[in-house]
Design a protein around this motif. Sequence first.
Motif, PDB file in Angstrom:
ATOM      1  N   ALA A   6       7.889 -57.029 -19.935  1.00  0.00           N
ATOM      2  CA  ALA A   6       8.685 -58.145 -19.924  1.00  0.00           C
ATOM      3  C   ALA A   6       8.248 -58.895 -18.611  1.00  0.00           C
ATOM      4  CB  ALA A   6      10.300 -57.475 -19.757  1.00  0.00           C
ATOM      5  N   PRO A   7       8.422 -60.135 -18.713  1.00  0.00           N
ATOM      6  CA  PRO A   7       9.075 -61.017 -19.757  1.00  0.00           C
ATOM      7  C   PRO A   7       8.246 -61.312 -20.840  1.00  0.00           C
ATOM      8  CG  PRO A   7       8.135 -62.142 -17.730  1.00  0.00           C
ATOM      9  CD  PRO A   7       7.877 -60.859 -17.422  1.00  0.00           C
ATOM     10  N   TYR A   8       7.391 -60.580 -21.352  1.00  0.00           N
ATOM     11  CA  TYR A   8       6.192 -60.898 -22.333  1.00  0.00           C
ATOM     12  C   TYR A   8       5.647 -62.333 -22.427  1.00  0.00           C
ATOM     13  CZ  TYR A   8       8.996 -56.984 -23.569  1.00  0.00           C
ATOM     14  OH  TYR A   8       9.868 -55.792 -23.368  1.00  0.00           O
ATOM     15  N   GLU A   9       5.082 -62.400 -21.176  1.00  0.00           N
ATOM     16  CA  GLU A   9       4.316 -63.979 -21.138  1.00  0.00           C
ATOM     17  C   GLU A   9       3.237 -64.114 -21.941  1.00  0.00           C
ATOM     18  OE1 GLU A   9       5.283 -65.337 -16.560  1.00  0.00           O
ATOM     19  OE2 GLU A   9       3.892 -63.716 -16.996  1.00  0.00           O
ATOM     20  N   VAL A  10       2.853 -65.317 -22.435  1.00  0.00           N
ATOM     21  CA  VAL A  10       1.836 -65.718 -23.400  1.00  0.00           C
ATOM     22  C   VAL A  10       0.514 -65.746 -22.283  1.00  0.00           C
ATOM     23  CG1 VAL A  10       0.555 -67.269 -24.730  1.00  0.00           C
ATOM     24  CG2 VAL A  10       3.155 -66.886 -25.136  1.00  0.00           C
ATOM     25  N   LEU A  11      -0.416 -64.906 -22.627  1.00  0.00           N
ATOM     26  CA  LEU A  11      -1.643 -64.765 -21.838  1.00  0.00           C
ATOM     27  C   LEU A  11      -2.718 -65.809 -22.374  1.00  0.00           C
ATOM     28  CD1 LEU A  11      -1.661 -61.160 -21.118  1.00  0.00           C
ATOM     29  CD2 LEU A  11      -0.598 -62.875 -19.637  1.00  0.00           C
ATOM     30  N   ALA A  12      -2.787 -65.875 -23.594  1.00  0.00           N
ATOM     31  CA  ALA A  12      -3.750 -66.972 -24.283  1.00  0.00           C
ATOM     32  C   ALA A  12      -3.446 -66.927 -25.757  1.00  0.00           C
ATOM     33  CB  ALA A  12      -5.208 -66.062 -24.228  1.00  0.00           C
ATOM     34  N   THR A  13      -3.992 -68.084 -26.137  1.00  0.00           N
ATOM     35  CA  THR A  13      -3.727 -68.429 -27.636  1.00  0.00           C
ATOM     36  C   THR A  13      -5.048 -68.972 -28.093  1.00  0.00           C
ATOM     37  OG1 THR A  13      -3.373 -70.911 -27.328  1.00  0.00           O
ATOM     38  CG2 THR A  13      -1.418 -69.317 -27.117  1.00  0.00           C
ATOM     39  N   LYS A  14      -4.880 -69.147 -29.576  1.00  0.00           N
ATOM     40  CA  LYS A  14      -6.286 -69.911 -30.097  1.00  0.00           C
ATOM     41  C   LYS A  14      -6.537 -71.000 -29.361  1.00  0.00           C
ATOM     42  CE  LYS A  14      -5.392 -67.799 -34.726  1.00  0.00           C
ATOM     43  NZ  LYS A  14      -5.245 -68.242 -36.119  1.00  0.00           N
ATOM     44  N   THR A  15      -5.770 -72.001 -28.926  1.00  0.00           N
ATOM     45  CA  THR A  15      -6.192 -73.142 -28.390  1.00  0.00           C
ATOM     46  C   THR A  15      -6.318 -73.269 -27.020  1.00  0.00           C
ATOM     47  OG1 THR A  15      -3.758 -73.974 -28.772  1.00  0.00           O
ATOM     48  CG2 THR A  15      -5.338 -74.489 -30.421  1.00  0.00           C
ATOM     49  N   MET A  16      -5.746 -72.193 -26.317  1.00  0.00           N
ATOM     50  CA  MET A  16      -5.671 -72.204 -24.852  1.00  0.00           C
ATOM     51  C   MET A  16      -5.996 -70.873 -24.244  1.00  0.00           C
ATOM     52  SD  MET A  16      -2.487 -74.010 -22.826  1.00  0.00           S
ATOM     53  CE  MET A  16      -1.035 -74.615 -23.856  1.00  0.00           C
ATOM     54  N   ASP A  17      -7.207 -70.821 -23.495  1.00  0.00           N
ATOM     55  CA  ASP A  17      -7.477 -69.746 -23.090  1.00  0.00           C
ATOM     56  C   ASP A  17      -6.706 -69.310 -21.846  1.00  0.00           C
ATOM     57  OD1 ASP A  17      -8.628 -71.476 -21.022  1.00  0.00           O
ATOM     58  OD2 ASP A  17     -10.687 -71.130 -21.295  1.00  0.00           O
ATOM     59  N   PHE A  18      -7.164 -68.095 -21.159  1.00  0.00           N
ATOM     60  CA  PHE A  18      -6.239 -67.547 -20.183  1.00  0.00           C
ATOM     61  C   PHE A  18      -6.272 -68.448 -19.122  1.00  0.00           C
ATOM     62  CE2 PHE A  18      -5.961 -64.869 -16.276  1.00  0.00           C
ATOM     63  CZ  PHE A  18      -4.696 -64.400 -16.465  1.00  0.00           C
ATOM     64  N   GLU A  19      -7.290 -68.926 -18.627  1.00  0.00           N
ATOM     65  CA  GLU A  19      -7.787 -69.619 -17.351  1.00  0.00           C
ATOM     66  C   GLU A  19      -6.902 -70.894 -17.580  1.00  0.00           C
ATOM     67  OE1 GLU A  19     -11.010 -72.240 -15.508  1.00  0.00           O
ATOM     68  OE2 GLU A  19     -11.499 -70.297 -16.249  1.00  0.00           O
ATOM     69  N   THR A  20      -6.586 -71.613 -18.564  1.00  0.00           N
ATOM     70  CA  THR A  20      -5.975 -72.962 -18.937  1.00  0.00           C
ATOM     71  C   THR A  20      -4.561 -72.448 -18.812  1.00  0.00           C
ATOM     72  OG1 THR A  20      -7.647 -73.796 -20.442  1.00  0.00           O
ATOM     73  CG2 THR A  20      -5.412 -74.701 -20.465  1.00  0.00           C
ATOM     74  N   ILE A  21      -3.888 -71.590 -19.395  1.00  0.00           N
ATOM     75  CA  ILE A  21      -2.477 -71.197 -19.099  1.00  0.00           C
ATOM     76  C   ILE A  21      -2.378 -70.947 -17.745  1.00  0.00           C
ATOM     77  CG2 ILE A  21      -0.813 -69.313 -19.596  1.00  0.00           C
ATOM     78  CD1 ILE A  21      -1.920 -69.396 -22.774  1.00  0.00           C
ATOM     79  N   GLN A  22      -3.027 -70.205 -17.111  1.00  0.00           N
ATOM     80  CA  GLN A  22      -3.029 -69.960 -15.472  1.00  0.00           C
ATOM     81  C   GLN A  22      -2.884 -71.361 -14.684  1.00  0.00           C
ATOM     82  OE1 GLN A  22      -1.923 -66.875 -14.263  1.00  0.00           O
ATOM     83  NE2 GLN A  22      -2.136 -66.613 -16.719  1.00  0.00           N
ATOM     84  N   LYS A  23      -3.656 -72.146 -15.358  1.00  0.00           N
ATOM     85  CA  LYS A  23      -3.573 -73.509 -14.635  1.00  0.00           C
ATOM     86  C   LYS A  23      -2.480 -74.342 -14.653  1.00  0.00           C
ATOM     87  CE  LYS A  23      -8.650 -74.800 -14.283  1.00  0.00           C
ATOM     88  NZ  LYS A  23      -9.489 -75.791 -15.063  1.00  0.00           N
ATOM     89  N   MET A  24      -2.007 -74.129 -15.953  1.00  0.00           N
ATOM     90  CA  MET A  24      -0.647 -74.834 -16.351  1.00  0.00           C
ATOM     91  C   MET A  24       0.723 -73.968 -15.472  1.00  0.00           C
ATOM     92  SD  MET A  24      -1.566 -77.266 -18.066  1.00  0.00           S
ATOM     93  CE  MET A  24       0.005 -77.861 -18.706  1.00  0.00           C
ATOM     94  N   ARG A  25       0.585 -72.532 -15.305  1.00  0.00           N
ATOM     95  CA  ARG A  25       1.635 -72.174 -14.714  1.00  0.00           C
ATOM     96  C   ARG A  25       1.550 -72.421 -13.096  1.00  0.00           C
ATOM     97  NH1 ARG A  25       0.767 -66.613 -17.469  1.00  0.00           N
ATOM     98  NH2 ARG A  25       2.355 -66.730 -19.105  1.00  0.00           N
ATOM     99  N   ARG A  26       0.297 -72.562 -12.747  1.00  0.00           N
ATOM    100  CA  ARG A  26       0.266 -73.067 -11.441  1.00  0.00           C
ATOM    101  C   ARG A  26       0.937 -74.511 -11.008  1.00  0.00           C
ATOM    102  NH1 ARG A  26      -4.798 -70.220 -11.233  1.00  0.00           N
ATOM    103  NH2 ARG A  26      -6.037 -71.946 -11.772  1.00  0.00           N
TER     104      ARG A  26
END
Length: 145
Positions: A6-26
């Motif tokens: 929990a909270p079961y956050e998305v870490l990566a998808t087919k179209t967004m890698d881990f680094e991109t998702i982290q940038k969006m979180r920041r």
Amino acid sequence: IYSPHAPYEVLATKTMDFETIQKMRRFARYWDLVANSGNFVRTTPLSWGNGASPFEMFMRWCEWLYGRMGRTHAISLNHLAEALFEYLTMAAGIERAKVVEAMGQDLQRGARGDVPDFLRPYVTPRASTRRQNTPGLRRQAWHLA
């Protein structure tokens, strides 16, 4: 791919890698600290600059801030203000007088009459005026002050 805890956050998808998702979180976290907090009502638009888009310009600020601080939490208002001042005047090349005027007004609004050390050479402190009790949520009251 998501976190199994929990909270079961998305870490990566087919179209967004881990680094991109982290940038969006920041980006979201820094947006909350700067724009949504109501602390930098006049200064925030300066961070948008004259670039391709406000999003792109704010993302540059986010990358610069993360590179400087290395975190998205435990950032005091004074440290955040000082970093924003440094970014706008040095990295973004915005005229210092323009940044001082906007940030000085933001930091001296309402019941806050103190001026941070980094801004004292450029701003004359005003007499503090009490904020009127505005009906509604306190967070929104800052936008009305």
